[in-house]
Design a protein around this motif. Sequence first.
Motif, mmCIF file in Angstrom:
data_model
loop_
_atom_site.group_PDB
_atom_site.id
_atom_site.type_symbol
_atom_site.label_atom_id
_atom_site.label_comp_id
_atom_site.label_asym_id
_atom_site.label_seq_id
_atom_site.Cartn_x
_atom_site.Cartn_y
_atom_site.Cartn_z
ATOM 1 N N PRO A 113 17.686 12.464 48.240
ATOM 2 C CA PRO A 113 18.115 12.232 47.030
ATOM 3 C C PRO A 113 19.190 12.349 46.480
ATOM 4 C CG PRO A 113 15.660 12.477 47.362
ATOM 5 C CD PRO A 113 16.411 13.203 48.649
ATOM 6 N N ARG A 171 18.656 10.167 40.321
ATOM 7 C CA ARG A 171 17.450 9.496 40.140
ATOM 8 C C ARG A 171 17.383 8.078 38.551
ATOM 9 N NH1 ARG A 171 12.782 14.301 41.375
ATOM 10 N NH2 ARG A 171 14.563 14.992 42.950
ATOM 11 N N LEU A 217 16.986 7.315 43.645
ATOM 12 C CA LEU A 217 15.762 7.058 43.617
ATOM 13 C C LEU A 217 15.380 6.534 42.333
ATOM 14 C CD1 LEU A 217 13.787 10.291 44.142
ATOM 15 C CD2 LEU A 217 14.321 8.928 46.045
ATOM 16 N N GLY A 238 11.039 11.878 44.965
ATOM 17 C CA GLY A 238 11.564 13.048 45.840
ATOM 18 C C GLY A 238 11.345 13.883 46.802
ATOM 19 N N LEU A 276 10.290 11.033 38.406
ATOM 20 C CA LEU A 276 10.254 10.712 39.577
ATOM 21 C C LEU A 276 10.326 11.816 41.074
ATOM 22 C CD1 LEU A 276 12.705 8.787 39.781
ATOM 23 C CD2 LEU A 276 10.847 8.036 39.552
#
Length: 392
Positions: A44, A47, A16, A34, A30
């Motif tokens: 995921p 990040r 991500l 997610g 995020l």
Amino acid sequence: MTNLQPPDRQSAPTILVGVDFGLPNFDGQLEELGLLAQTAGLNPVARITCKRKAPDAALFVGSGKADEIKSLAAQLGAVEVLFDQSLSPAQQRNLERHLEMPVNDRTLLILEIFAQRARSHEGKLQVELARMQYLSTRLVRRWSHLERQSGGIGMRGGPGESQIELDRRMIGDNIKKIKERLVKVKRQRQTQRRQRERRDAFNISLVGYTNAGKSTLFNALVKARAYAADQLFATLDTTTRQLYLGEAGRSVSLSDTVGFIRDLPHGLIDAFQATLQEAVDADLLLHVVDAASPNFPEQIAEVQRVLGEIGAADIPQVLVFNKLDVLDAERRPRQLEDTFDLDGVQTPRIFLSAKNGEGLQALRQQLARMVSGGALPAQDGEYFPESREAAS
């Protein structure tokens, strides 16, 4: 050409990526992206965030950050990269070539979730329309056969021009056909609404940010079995049932609608106009809020913005702060009924738990007062229930 599609997108390891441009709605963790990724079946695994003054014209994040993403993907075995912001077709194409894997954005992710969840004929048509409109801007990225078309001696145009035009015409024809079919569906809905109006029906629509608990509240009020789950966009198709309010001595029409979300693609707002029309035509909106979310003020603001876009901003509302059951003792309100400043209007607010039923009776009583005409907007923008003691 490199195959950019993983063999199985379900549970695909995904990175991500979010870019902070200094805007107030940036999600530094995020978290929502997610949840969207998990809802779509992705996994995921990392990040990455960065700060920029403006997007890089070619790679959105710049070549240095793109190299970092590529290295991390190789280290973690990621097979897809997902951006929290919308990418231009050129940026998406350049990133895929640079990273040598599929790169998608928030817009496409939401479209895919809608495509997975739509159940009714109307919902499927609306999703397909939005998807076609999205793909029409990304022909040269998505379809690899375009690069194999080439112009020759005596042929007009450059490589791939004739095939691109054919594909554009095909998508354009599909968009036209879907719009024609949606017009027919919309006429059917208008006929159903006119029948309700002839029966002097009072129409209430549930609106709110996705995963606020609208469908759970709908089921609790009308004893229905509409699909409800702790995930984003559990409900896409409008469901309408009759709700009997004994305190008012009459029934009302209650509709559960699709949830809103930050950066909802405009194409989806347009495509779902027929579904959202239930909210536009309502006499009252039950605005369901996730009271346990630390981001509820931003979520309320986003719902208000979308309501303004579809022409429903002036419809009276009752704020329902749901998920009271998951609030710890320190966060529980001292009063379960009060008012809330909603765009300058003091709006009735009720705290409840649609899951365990706490506060439902107070909501039914509030609805009965409003249906009976005892709680209408005053000139100064405040709501006056029949009895302030009854709401405190």
